[in-house]
Design a protein around this motif. Structure first.
Motif, PDB file in Angstrom:
ATOM      1  N   ASP A  62       1.834   9.833   3.110  1.00  0.00           N
ATOM      2  CA  ASP A  62       2.579  10.855   2.382  1.00  0.00           C
ATOM      3  C   ASP A  62       3.504  10.236   1.342  1.00  0.00           C
ATOM      4  O   ASP A  62       3.673  10.801   0.245  1.00  0.00           O
ATOM      5  N   ALA A  63       4.088   9.095   1.668  1.00  0.00           N
ATOM      6  CA  ALA A  63       5.048   8.464   0.746  1.00  0.00           C
ATOM      7  C   ALA A  63       4.348   7.628  -0.318  1.00  0.00           C
ATOM      8  O   ALA A  63       4.907   7.404  -1.403  1.00  0.00           O
ATOM      9  N   GLY A  64       3.132   7.161  -0.028  1.00  0.00           N
ATOM     10  CA  GLY A  64       2.410   6.313  -0.977  1.00  0.00           C
ATOM     11  C   GLY A  64       2.977   4.922  -1.089  1.00  0.00           C
ATOM     12  O   GLY A  64       2.672   4.179  -2.031  1.00  0.00           O
ATOM     13  N   SER A  65       3.806   4.550  -0.097  1.00  0.00           N
ATOM     14  CA  SER A  65       4.454   3.240  -0.145  1.00  0.00           C
ATOM     15  C   SER A  65       5.006   2.913   1.235  1.00  0.00           C
ATOM     16  O   SER A  65       5.597   3.771   1.897  1.00  0.00           O
ATOM     17  N   VAL A  66       4.825   1.658   1.666  1.00  0.00           N
ATOM     18  CA  VAL A  66       5.387   1.219   2.944  1.00  0.00           C
ATOM     19  C   VAL A  66       6.905   1.232   2.867  1.00  0.00           C
ATOM     20  O   VAL A  66       7.588   1.646   3.801  1.00  0.00           O
ATOM     21  N   THR A  67       7.440   0.806   1.739  1.00  0.00           N
ATOM     22  CA  THR A  67       8.902   0.751   1.579  1.00  0.00           C
ATOM     23  C   THR A  67       9.510   2.150   1.667  1.00  0.00           C
ATOM     24  O   THR A  67      10.483   2.369   2.396  1.00  0.00           O
ATOM     25  N   ARG A  68       8.955   3.100   0.926  1.00  0.00           N
ATOM     26  CA  ARG A  68       9.505   4.464   0.955  1.00  0.00           C
ATOM     27  C   ARG A  68       9.324   5.109   2.327  1.00  0.00           C
ATOM     28  O   ARG A  68      10.189   5.851   2.805  1.00  0.00           O
ATOM     29  N   ALA A  69       8.194   4.836   2.980  1.00  0.00           N
ATOM     30  CA  ALA A  69       7.968   5.370   4.319  1.00  0.00           C
ATOM     31  C   ALA A  69       8.986   4.824   5.306  1.00  0.00           C
ATOM     32  O   ALA A  69       9.495   5.547   6.165  1.00  0.00           O
ATOM     33  N   ALA A  70       9.299   3.517   5.176  1.00  0.00           N
ATOM     34  CA  ALA A  70      10.292   2.915   6.068  1.00  0.00           C
ATOM     35  C   ALA A  70      11.655   3.564   5.879  1.00  0.00           C
ATOM     36  O   ALA A  70      12.376   3.824   6.848  1.00  0.00           O
ATOM     37  N   ASP A  71      12.021   3.843   4.636  1.00  0.00           N
ATOM     38  CA  ASP A  71      13.303   4.505   4.367  1.00  0.00           C
ATOM     39  C   ASP A  71      13.324   5.908   4.974  1.00  0.00           C
ATOM     40  O   ASP A  71      14.331   6.325   5.555  1.00  0.00           O
ATOM     41  N   THR A  72      12.227   6.631   4.822  1.00  0.00           N
ATOM     42  CA  THR A  72      12.156   7.993   5.356  1.00  0.00           C
ATOM     43  C   THR A  72      12.252   8.001   6.880  1.00  0.00           C
ATOM     44  O   THR A  72      12.933   8.850   7.469  1.00  0.00           O
ATOM     45  N   LEU A  73      11.586   7.033   7.511  1.00  0.00           N
ATOM     46  CA  LEU A  73      11.560   6.983   8.970  1.00  0.00           C
ATOM     47  C   LEU A  73      12.810   6.349   9.562  1.00  0.00           C
ATOM     48  O   LEU A  73      13.096   6.521  10.751  1.00  0.00           O
ATOM     49  N   GLY A  74      13.519   5.573   8.738  1.00  0.00           N
ATOM     50  CA  GLY A  74      14.695   4.867   9.237  1.00  0.00           C
ATOM     51  C   GLY A  74      14.340   3.666  10.095  1.00  0.00           C
ATOM     52  O   GLY A  74      15.042   3.358  11.067  1.00  0.00           O
ATOM     53  N   VAL A  75      13.226   3.005   9.758  1.00  0.00           N
ATOM     54  CA  VAL A  75      12.818   1.804  10.482  1.00  0.00           C
ATOM     55  C   VAL A  75      12.720   0.642   9.497  1.00  0.00           C
ATOM     56  O   VAL A  75      12.646   0.841   8.274  1.00  0.00           O
ATOM     57  N   ALA A  76      12.733  -0.575  10.046  1.00  0.00           N
ATOM     58  CA  ALA A  76      12.625  -1.752   9.189  1.00  0.00           C
ATOM     59  C   ALA A  76      11.220  -1.855   8.617  1.00  0.00           C
ATOM     60  O   ALA A  76      10.238  -1.560   9.304  1.00  0.00           O
ATOM     61  N   GLN A  77      11.150  -2.283   7.357  1.00  0.00           N
ATOM     62  CA  GLN A  77       9.847  -2.382   6.704  1.00  0.00           C
ATOM     63  C   GLN A  77       8.896  -3.331   7.425  1.00  0.00           C
ATOM     64  O   GLN A  77       7.718  -3.005   7.593  1.00  0.00           O
ATOM     65  N   PRO A  78       9.367  -4.506   7.890  1.00  0.00           N
ATOM     66  CA  PRO A  78       8.443  -5.401   8.610  1.00  0.00           C
ATOM     67  C   PRO A  78       7.842  -4.747   9.860  1.00  0.00           C
ATOM     68  O   PRO A  78       6.664  -4.928  10.154  1.00  0.00           O
ATOM     69  N   ALA A  79       8.658  -3.981  10.582  1.00  0.00           N
ATOM     70  CA  ALA A  79       8.155  -3.322  11.790  1.00  0.00           C
ATOM     71  C   ALA A  79       7.076  -2.297  11.437  1.00  0.00           C
ATOM     72  O   ALA A  79       6.069  -2.158  12.151  1.00  0.00           O
ATOM     73  N   LEU A  80       7.274  -1.588  10.324  1.00  0.00           N
ATOM     74  CA  LEU A  80       6.290  -0.605   9.894  1.00  0.00           C
ATOM     75  C   LEU A  80       5.000  -1.296   9.465  1.00  0.00           C
ATOM     76  O   LEU A  80       3.903  -0.838   9.790  1.00  0.00           O
ATOM     77  N   SER A  81       5.122  -2.399   8.732  1.00  0.00           N
ATOM     78  CA  SER A  81       3.943  -3.153   8.296  1.00  0.00           C
ATOM     79  C   SER A  81       3.162  -3.687   9.493  1.00  0.00           C
ATOM     80  O   SER A  81       1.929  -3.654   9.517  1.00  0.00           O
ATOM     81  N   GLN A  82       3.878  -4.174  10.498  1.00  0.00           N
ATOM     82  CA  GLN A  82       3.218  -4.705  11.695  1.00  0.00           C
ATOM     83  C   GLN A  82       2.481  -3.600  12.459  1.00  0.00           C
ATOM     84  O   GLN A  82       1.369  -3.795  12.947  1.00  0.00           O
ATOM     85  N   ALA A  83       3.111  -2.413  12.532  1.00  0.00           N
ATOM     86  CA  ALA A  83       2.465  -1.288  13.219  1.00  0.00           C
ATOM     87  C   ALA A  83       1.184  -0.900  12.497  1.00  0.00           C
ATOM     88  O   ALA A  83       0.169  -0.591  13.128  1.00  0.00           O
ATOM     89  N   LEU A  84       1.227  -0.888  11.167  1.00  0.00           N
ATOM     90  CA  LEU A  84       0.033  -0.543  10.396  1.00  0.00           C
ATOM     91  C   LEU A  84      -1.053  -1.587  10.603  1.00  0.00           C
ATOM     92  O   LEU A  84      -2.234  -1.247  10.759  1.00  0.00           O
ATOM     93  N   THR A  85      -0.681  -2.833  10.636  1.00  0.00           N
ATOM     94  CA  THR A  85      -1.658  -3.902  10.853  1.00  0.00           C
ATOM     95  C   THR A  85      -2.330  -3.759  12.213  1.00  0.00           C
ATOM     96  O   THR A  85      -3.544  -3.936  12.342  1.00  0.00           O
ATOM     97  N   ARG A  86      -1.535  -3.419  13.245  1.00  0.00           N
ATOM     98  CA  ARG A  86      -2.107  -3.239  14.585  1.00  0.00           C
ATOM     99  C   ARG A  86      -3.089  -2.070  14.596  1.00  0.00           C
ATOM    100  O   ARG A  86      -4.155  -2.121  15.219  1.00  0.00           O
ATOM    101  N   MET A  87      -2.724  -0.996  13.887  1.00  0.00           N
ATOM    102  CA  MET A  87      -3.599   0.168  13.848  1.00  0.00           C
ATOM    103  C   MET A  87      -4.915  -0.170  13.156  1.00  0.00           C
ATOM    104  O   MET A  87      -5.998   0.218  13.611  1.00  0.00           O
ATOM    105  N   GLU A  88      -4.841  -0.882  12.054  1.00  0.00           N
ATOM    106  CA  GLU A  88      -6.051  -1.275  11.329  1.00  0.00           C
ATOM    107  C   GLU A  88      -6.904  -2.218  12.179  1.00  0.00           C
ATOM    108  O   GLU A  88      -8.132  -2.131  12.171  1.00  0.00           O
ATOM    109  N   ARG A  89      -6.224  -3.104  12.930  1.00  0.00           N
ATOM    110  CA  ARG A  89      -6.965  -4.026  13.801  1.00  0.00           C
ATOM    111  C   ARG A  89      -7.670  -3.263  14.918  1.00  0.00           C
ATOM    112  O   ARG A  89      -8.824  -3.539  15.253  1.00  0.00           O
ATOM    113  N   ASP A  90      -6.982  -2.265  15.501  1.00  0.00           N
ATOM    114  CA  ASP A  90      -7.584  -1.470  16.578  1.00  0.00           C
ATOM    115  C   ASP A  90      -8.815  -0.716  16.078  1.00  0.00           C
ATOM    116  O   ASP A  90      -9.814  -0.585  16.793  1.00  0.00           O
TER     117      ASP A  90
END
Length: 297
Positions: free
Chosen positions: A14-42
């Motif tokens: 929805d945000a079109g960006s990991v950075t903007r999504a992290a701001d919206t969710l209130g989480v650290a960008q590295p944590a969001l990137s890692q979660a996405l990587t795990r999902m893609e790996r799964d």
């Protein structure tokens, strides 16, 4: 796959960006990137193409984004419902109902539920028998008020609410005998307005069998998929009909109701509550318990 990761995926889409999504969710960008990587790996596929401008969905990501959105919405709704019911504060209940339930059963049931569970969020959907059977199987309604016998897949509970006799529905121009009754042969001469074959096949077959036992054949001259539509078609002169005794609670211009003098062989018209069998009591169980069965008319 964790629900949290699915929500992260949707936020990035929805945000079109990991950075903007992290701001919206209130989480650290590295944590969001890692979660996405795990999902893609799964999944074994890339879900986003990342550039300096942001993150764009790949074809694989586009293929699943709406399914993920629907799944997350259902999980959230189920979680909310569980918390509300667990706390006895209410909950949301979606009830499907056949037209005949409007005459008496549904108003009494709604009043009883609102008194017992004041904060209930009640969604009502008028549906045919066939539509309710499919909706129950798919989990789109929590309980159905429909005509039995009916086949519904899955483990279901069933409670008979009322068994009624059928009465004749005639246009006001129809001349009846002095005793105010009509015969099956007289009805057969005018043709029947009734529900389509796929809605109430057992009752439909029983009605036609009763005519044959009376020594006459009846034709269905007009299909109508709701009780009010049946009444409208009779008032318009399309034919006559047979509806449950509870239709007497209505005042519908252009029709008259009367008993069938030789209608002993006509099938009964049953209305039952059907809802999924669950290991723990749900709001549908409570609603069904509040519906007071009525004796046969």
């Amino acid at each position: 796959m964790e629900t949290r990761n699915l929500k992260y995926f949707l936020a990035i889409a929805d945000a079109g960006s990991v950075t903007r999504a992290a701001d919206t969710l209130g989480v650290a960008q590295p944590a969001l990137s890692q979660a996405l990587t795990r999902m893609e790996r799964d999944l074994g596929v890339k879900l986003f193409t990342r550039t300096r401008r942001g993150a764009a969905l790949t074809p694989a990501g586009q293929a699943i984004v709406e399914d993920v959105r629907l799944s997350v919405a259902r999980i959230d709704a189920a979680s909310h419902r569980a918390r509300e019911i667990g706390a006895q504060r209410g909950g949301r209940l979606t009830v499907g109902f056949a037209s005949a339930a409007l005459f008496d059963v549904l108003p009494r049931a709604i009043a009883a539920l609102r008194e017992a569970v004041p904060d209930v969020q009640l969604a009502l959907r008028e549906m045919s028998n066939a539509e309710q059977a499919v909706a129950l199987e798919r989990g789109e309604i929590d309980l159905g008020l429909l005509h039995t016998p009916v086949t519904v897949g899955g483990r279901m509970r069933e409670k008979l609410i009322v068994r009624e006799r059928l009465i004749a529905v005639l246009p006001t121009s129809f001349q009846v005998a002095q005793d105010g009754r009509v015969t099956l042969r007289e009805l057969a001469e005018r043709g029947l307005v009734w529900f389509p074959q796929d809605q109430l096949p057992v009752i439909r077959a029983g009605i036609l069998s009763a005519f044959r036992q009376a020594g006459c054949e009846a034709d269905i001259v007009q299909d109508a998929n709701r009780s009010l539509t049946v009444l409208a078609c009779v008032a318009a002169g399309c034919g006559v009909s047979l509806l449950p005794q509870s239709v007497r609670t209505l005042q519908f211009a252009g029709v008259r109701l009367c008993e069938v003098s030789d209608g002993d062989a006509l099938p009964s018209f049953e209305l039952s509550a059907i809802w999924p069998h669950r290991s723990r009591p749900a709001l549908a169980d409570r609603f069904a318990a509040l519906i007071v069965p009525r004796g046969p008319d």
